[in-house]
Design an enzyme around this catalytic site. Structure first.
Site, PDB file in Angstrom:
ATOM      1  N   ASP A 153       0.852  -1.192   0.000  1.00 51.89           N
ATOM      2  CA  ASP A 153       0.000   0.000   0.000  1.00 51.89           C
ATOM      3  C   ASP A 153       0.886   1.239   0.000  1.00 51.89           C
ATOM      4  OD1 ASP A 153      -2.377  -1.455   0.082  1.00 51.89           O
ATOM      5  OD2 ASP A 153      -2.350  -1.560   2.267  1.00 51.89           O
TER       6      ASP A 153
ATOM      7  N   ASP B 273      -7.046  -1.211  -4.499  1.00 57.67           N
ATOM      8  CA  ASP B 273      -8.113  -0.862  -3.554  1.00 57.67           C
ATOM      9  C   ASP B 273      -9.006   0.233  -4.128  1.00 57.67           C
ATOM     10  OD1 ASP B 273      -7.011  -2.633  -1.701  1.00 57.67           O
ATOM     11  OD2 ASP B 273      -5.794  -1.075  -0.758  1.00 57.67           O
TER      12      ASP B 273
END
Length: 230
Positions: A149, A183
């Site tokens: 991430d 995401d």
């Protein structure tokens, strides 16, 4: 002609998914091979590239076993892929198919991390940038890789007023989760489906009779479309 149209739609949906996966992986691999864990690049006061890894679901959530989660993701993604192909064959609305492809690409991007990153990269630490290693000699086994991430948007970063009950004076950040491109694809796809494709979502059914009825409606709509004057 209809068969050619279906093949053409499957092809461009496939290319769309591949393009999204490439963007997702290029970003992740660059971050993983250029930044130590927890390093952060200041872009603006409300946007940072902050490298973290997680074992869980989107936005760093985790509440079940890693392998179980990875297998579950693969099963769900396979179901979504089959459903997309069925919708293309039924001549579903282009927006609906594109949003489904967006969700599938996002899920597949994070699955790829879990499946292969542990096999292909050395461990990322706050003191050492990960390196590509011979396949199978990485930091984890198959399905045990961690998801990369990097996008952090602290749009509001402040302290709450002292007079506020309970939380007065505490540090407050909105929006605090760190996420990745995959995401974002999933989130945008789901929200857009709920906003713009409620009719299609309302027809989802595991009943064969309902499926046949929906397929007939799709074919009728396609026939009417072809019969319209040019």
């Amino acid at each position: 002609m209809k068969e050619y149209s279906v093949r053409r739609r499957i092809t461009w949906v496939f290319l769309l998914i591949v393009a999204l996966l490439v963007v997702d992986q290029v970003i992740k691999i660059w971050v993983k091979t250029h930044m130590p864990l927890h390093d952060s690049i200041h872009i603006t006061d409300w946007f940072y590239i902050s490298f973290i890894e997680n074992n869980g679901m989107a936005y760093g959530m985790t509440f079940i076993n890693k392998v179980v989660l990875s297998v579950f993701r693969i099963i769900v993604s396979t179901v979504v892929a089959v459903y997309i192909i069925k919708q293309i064959k039924r001549h579903a609305r282009t927006l609906y198919v594109v949003l489904l492809a967006l969700i599938f690409a996002g899920a597949a991007g994070n699955i790829f991390d879990c499946m292969f990153y542990g096999l292909c990269f050395s461990e990322s630490t706050p003191f050492q940038v990960a390196q590509c290693v011979p396949f199978g000699e990485g930091y984890a086994s198959f399905l045990q890789g961690r998801v990369v991430d990097m996008f952090y948007f602290p749009i509001i970063d402040t302290h709450l007023p002292e007079w506020l009950p309970i939380w007065g004076g505490e540090h407050f950040i909105f929006f605090s989760p760190v996420f990745n491109f995959a995401d974002a694809c999933i989130s945008v796809g789901v929200v857009a489906l709920l906003l713009f494709c409620r009719k299609e979502l309302g027809t989802i059914s595991f009943s064969k009779s309902k499926d046949k009825e929906n397929e007939g409606e799709g074919q009728t709509a396609e026939t009417d479309k072809e019969s319209e004057p040019q």
